[in-house]
Design an enzyme around this catalytic site. Structure first.
Site, PDB file in Angstrom:
ATOM      1  N   HIS A 107      -7.442   9.621  -1.871  1.00  0.00           N
ATOM      2  CA  HIS A 107      -6.695   9.338  -0.624  1.00  0.00           C
ATOM      3  C   HIS A 107      -7.870   9.763   0.597  1.00  0.00           C
ATOM      4  CE1 HIS A 107      -2.627   9.099   0.704  1.00  0.00           C
ATOM      5  NE2 HIS A 107      -3.599   8.899   2.538  1.00  0.00           N
ATOM      6  N   LYS A 147      -2.905   5.917  -4.156  1.00  0.00           N
ATOM      7  CA  LYS A 147      -4.042   6.979  -3.951  1.00  0.00           C
ATOM      8  C   LYS A 147      -3.649   8.051  -4.582  1.00  0.00           C
ATOM      9  CE  LYS A 147      -4.251   4.907   1.031  1.00  0.00           C
ATOM     10  NZ  LYS A 147      -2.608   4.225   0.324  1.00  0.00           N
ATOM     11  N   TYR A 206       3.135   9.845  -0.425  1.00  0.00           N
ATOM     12  CA  TYR A 206       4.057   9.053   0.522  1.00  0.00           C
ATOM     13  C   TYR A 206       5.307   9.136  -0.326  1.00  0.00           C
ATOM     14  CZ  TYR A 206      -0.143   7.257   2.664  1.00  0.00           C
ATOM     15  OH  TYR A 206      -0.750   6.265   2.663  1.00  0.00           O
ATOM     16  N   ASP A 263       1.144  -1.350   0.353  1.00  0.00           N
ATOM     17  CA  ASP A 263      -0.438   0.386  -0.053  1.00  0.00           C
ATOM     18  C   ASP A 263       1.035   1.329  -0.467  1.00  0.00           C
ATOM     19  OD1 ASP A 263      -3.004   0.831   0.481  1.00  0.00           O
ATOM     20  OD2 ASP A 263      -1.515   2.485   2.179  1.00  0.00           O
TER      21      ASP A 263
END
Length: 319
Positions: free
Chosen positions: A121, A88, A58, A53
């Site tokens: 997200h 996301k 990120y 994930d």
């Protein structure tokens, strides 16, 4: 690894995924070693993880892509199809005409032709790159659910993702989405653990055929929103001792027994392995009853991250 079949998704999803966020806050990326992330992902593949994930926000899409390339080269996996990748759509791309572009950016960083799950997200739009937290009120906007979801559906029709879903959506936001969606969301990824059980949301999603994936299943200790209430919970610790398990394993097993998949993050080799060892035992009715009576405490909130703006307080108040 056990798998779950998702509605409107062309591929089954492993029920345990590895989270790869190396920062708990959006904004300028911290000094995190991509090499560390890549090495941890390779160790996770060796341990048996097949679901990873990540997210545009990120700093882990690039090292995750590099790890997949290396895993193929080393023969740890035979094909990319063995791996399930979730990423996301970040809030700054949450407009109809930017969704496909954002998905392509993620695919470039991941070095992939497609992802297996693409999620919205958060249920809001941010109109500028985040430079600091809390953010100015004027850059926070309501999400155009219809327009953005059309973009998500286009990503699926173009073959850029096998499935589409959401993250941090309340029952109210899901109702809005379902009223306009041609392809209903396959997944809603939300905070969930024995201290934040999300019973009403779980019942709603089950009735609508939306699978829940739990993030922070161990309480996100050592993040700005998390704490040690799960890993140091007396009730969970007592159950763990009686079964010869760790408190974390009891928490993860509880999530799994709610018919929920989970994403757990550890870059520690031994804990990675322990987190997978939840399938060959179960919790008793008495255990489940004790856990159901635990005081509830939410960890993550929009207002605590971005600031106590009216829209965010409203989102946090939704069930």
């Amino acid at each position: 690894m056990q798998q779950v079949t998702l509605n409107n998704c062309d591929k089954a999803m492993p029920v345990i995924g590895m989270g790869t966020a190396s920062s708990s806050r959006p904004g300028p990326a911290p000094d995190s070693s991509e090499t560390t992330v890549k090495s941890a992902i390779l160790e996770a593949i060796k341990a048996g993880y097949r679901h990873f994930d990540t997210a545009f926000i990120y700093p882990s899409e690039k090292p995750l892509g590099e790890a997949i390339v290396e895993a193929l080269h080393l023969g740890l996996i035979k094909s990319r199809d063995e791996i399930f990748i979730t990423t996301k759509l970040w809030c700054t791309f949450a407009q109809r005409d930017q969704v496909v572009h954002a998905c392509k950016l993620s695919l470039q960083k991941l070095q992939l032709e497609y992802v297996d799950m693409y999620l919205i997200h958060q249920p809001l739009r941010i109109s500028e790159k985040i430079q600091q937290l809390p953010v100015p009120k004027e850059i926070i906007h309501p999400l155009d659910i219809k327009g953005v979801w059309e973009g998500m559906e286009e990503c699926k029709s173009l073959g850029f993702t096998k499935g589409i879903g959401v993250s941090n959506f309340s029952c109210k936001k899901l109702e809005e989405l379902l009223s306009v969606a041609k392809i209903p969301p396959a997944v809603n990824q939300v905070e969930m653990n024995p201290i934040w059980q999300q019973k009403e949301l779980r019942e709603f999603c089950k009735a609508k055929g939306i699978h829940i994936t739990a993030y922070s299943p161990l309480g996100a200790n050592n993040t700005f929103w998390g704490d040690n209430r799960v890993v140091e919970c007396d009730v969970l610790t007592q159950i763990a001792k009686s079964k010869g398990k760790t408190t974390a394993q009891v928490a993860l097993r509880w999530v799994y027994e709610q018919e929920v998949s989970l994403v757990t993050k550890s870059f520690n080799k031994e804990r990675m392995k322990e987190n997978l060892q939840i399938f060959d035992w179960s919790l008793s009715e008495q255990d489940l009853q004790k856990i159901s009576e635990l005081p509830q405490h939410r960890g993550f909130s929009m207002a605590s991250l971005y600031g106590p703006h009216d829209l965010l307080l409203q989102l946090d108040a939704e069930i």
